[in-house]
Design an enzyme around this catalytic site. Sequence first.
Site, PDB file in Angstrom:
ATOM      1  N   LYS A 188       0.827  -1.207   0.000  1.00  0.00           N
ATOM      2  CA  LYS A 188       0.000   0.000   0.000  1.00  0.00           C
ATOM      3  C   LYS A 188       0.863   1.260   0.000  1.00  0.00           C
ATOM      4  CE  LYS A 188      -4.136   1.735   2.267  1.00  0.00           C
ATOM      5  NZ  LYS A 188      -4.730   2.061   0.987  1.00  0.00           N
ATOM      6  N   GLY A 206       6.360   0.879   5.889  1.00  0.00           N
ATOM      7  CA  GLY A 206       7.262  -0.055   5.217  1.00  0.00           C
ATOM      8  C   GLY A 206       7.343   0.184   3.723  1.00  0.00           C
ATOM      9  N   CYS A 207       6.215   0.468   3.109  1.00  0.00           N
ATOM     10  CA  CYS A 207       6.185   0.695   1.659  1.00  0.00           C
ATOM     11  C   CYS A 207       6.893   1.996   1.301  1.00  0.00           C
ATOM     12  CB  CYS A 207       4.741   0.692   1.153  1.00  0.00           C
ATOM     13  SG  CYS A 207       3.939  -0.914   1.397  1.00  0.00           S
ATOM     14  N   THR A 208       6.756   2.996   2.149  1.00  0.00           N
ATOM     15  CA  THR A 208       7.450   4.263   1.914  1.00  0.00           C
ATOM     16  C   THR A 208       8.955   4.063   2.067  1.00  0.00           C
ATOM     17  OG1 THR A 208       5.542   5.550   2.617  1.00  0.00           O
ATOM     18  CG2 THR A 208       7.677   6.664   2.671  1.00  0.00           C
ATOM     19  N   ALA A 245      10.190   2.225  -1.087  1.00  0.00           N
ATOM     20  CA  ALA A 245      10.179   3.098  -2.270  1.00  0.00           C
ATOM     21  C   ALA A 245      11.289   4.140  -2.192  1.00  0.00           C
ATOM     22  CB  ALA A 245       8.816   3.776  -2.415  1.00  0.00           C
TER      23      ALA A 245
END
Length: 156
Positions: free
Chosen positions: A40, A45-47, A50
Amino acid sequence: MLKAGDKAPEFTAEDQAGNRVSLSAVLGEGKRVILYFYPKDNTSGCTAEACSLRDGYGELLAKGFTVVGVSPDGAGTHRRFIEKHQLPFRLLVDADHAIAEAYGTWGEKKFMGRTYMGMLRTTFVIGTDGVIEKVFEKVETKRHFEQIVEWDEARD
């Protein structure tokens, strides 16, 4: 789940700008593809993942890679995520989970005692011939760029 040596499944999906993107077109750019699946936009974690890929993007390009992210989020959410974090790569919309299912990254997850279906954080490195070179199932979000480079340099 796919493994190194398998042919990467073809796909076509919309990116953050509404452009149709296919694996064959990305491979046609003559670079190896870092295809990363993440749950998401704008979660911690995704940030971190990325931003790690963003911070190492120049080095990845110099090593002959391109980066493409895939999540179930829509194009608008992807655009805001890209703008907020100045991400230099494409993010694909996989709302129906078709790409994730083809790659084996849509599966059972557990969080706070609850079991549900979701995106399994996984990265595939795909060679210019369309064959998977490496699968990262244990992604180190804060240092994912380094994780990829270390693997690539160990191959030489």
